[in-house]
Design a protein around this motif. Structure first.
Motif, PDB file in Angstrom:
ATOM      1  N   THR A 155      -8.644  46.427 -44.431  1.00 11.96           N
ATOM      2  CA  THR A 155      -8.671  47.845 -44.079  1.00 11.96           C
ATOM      3  C   THR A 155      -7.263  48.400 -44.238  1.00 11.96           C
ATOM      4  N   SER A 178     -17.068  55.868 -44.000  1.00 10.43           N
ATOM      5  CA  SER A 178     -16.672  54.458 -43.968  1.00 10.43           C
ATOM      6  C   SER A 178     -16.071  54.161 -42.604  1.00 10.43           C
ATOM      7  N   SER A 190      -9.294  52.867 -40.826  1.00 10.36           N
ATOM      8  CA  SER A 190     -10.472  52.253 -40.209  1.00 10.36           C
ATOM      9  C   SER A 190     -11.666  53.195 -40.153  1.00 10.36           C
ATOM     10  N   SER A 250     -14.416  50.524 -40.374  1.00 13.11           N
ATOM     11  CA  SER A 250     -14.131  49.095 -40.223  1.00 13.11           C
ATOM     12  C   SER A 250     -13.934  48.807 -38.746  1.00 13.11           C
TER      13      SER A 250
END
Length: 178
Positions: free
Chosen positions: A131, A21, A11, A23
């Motif tokens: 994810t 990155s 995540s 999520s």
């Protein structure tokens, strides 16, 4: 700051202390999960933000595991829904007594809404759709200009599956789930 890392089952991916990155779980879905967890006080849960994790548990064994064994920055709250003010990357539930039954229960309730995986031998994780560690590793390798074929991965649970399948060489630990 000297290493890159992937956390919370993919995540979040951080390189040189910068998020490359992330999520998040939809807020309404988080609240639905929190409502179910609130009705199951025998379980111990944690909600992960970007740099902190939050728990409503008062269980000393669980808090020791979070703070000292896992070395998380932990904030104890009374209520996830009203007290956590940042987006949630992952929700994890610890069931010391019957994690297999709890895992099946959550899979049944939340099928098609969120990914539910085992993580460790007492943990069940809720991860944002699309994810996983494999996707996060691919993001990191692209950022670094490295081929996935040149990577090696090690894993022991089902939350490692995509990562193990995505690299050139992978190893399941001797105590890994089947």
């Amino acid at each position: 700051d000297d290493i890159s890392y992937i956390g919370e089952n993919g995540s979040i991916c951080i390189h040189e202390d910068k998020v490359i990155s992330k999520s998040i779980i939809d807020e309404d879905l988080c609240n639905s999960i929190f409502d179910v967890l609130h009705a199951m006080p025998e379980l111990h849960s944690v909600a992960s933000g970007e740099r902190l994790c939050y728990t409503t548990s008062k269980n000393e064994r669980f808090l020791k595991e979070l703070k000292h064994d896992m070395r998380n920055e932990v904030v104890c709250v009374d209520n996830f829904i009203t007290d956590v003010k940042e987006p949630i990357l992952k929700i994890a539930v610890c069931d010391y007594d019957n994690p297999e039954k709890t895992f099946s229960y959550f899979q049944d309730i939340f099928a098609g809404k969120i990914k539910v995986v085992t993580s460790g031998f007492a943990w069940i994780d809720f991860i944002a759709p699309d994810t996983n560690k494999g996707i996060a590793l691919e993001t990191l390798t692209k950022h670094l200009g490295i081929s996935m074929e040149d990577c090696v991965a090690f894993g022991d649970q089902y939350n490692d599956t995509e990562m193990l399948e995505s690299v050139g060489t992978s190893y399941a630990m001797s105590n890994a789930a089947p």
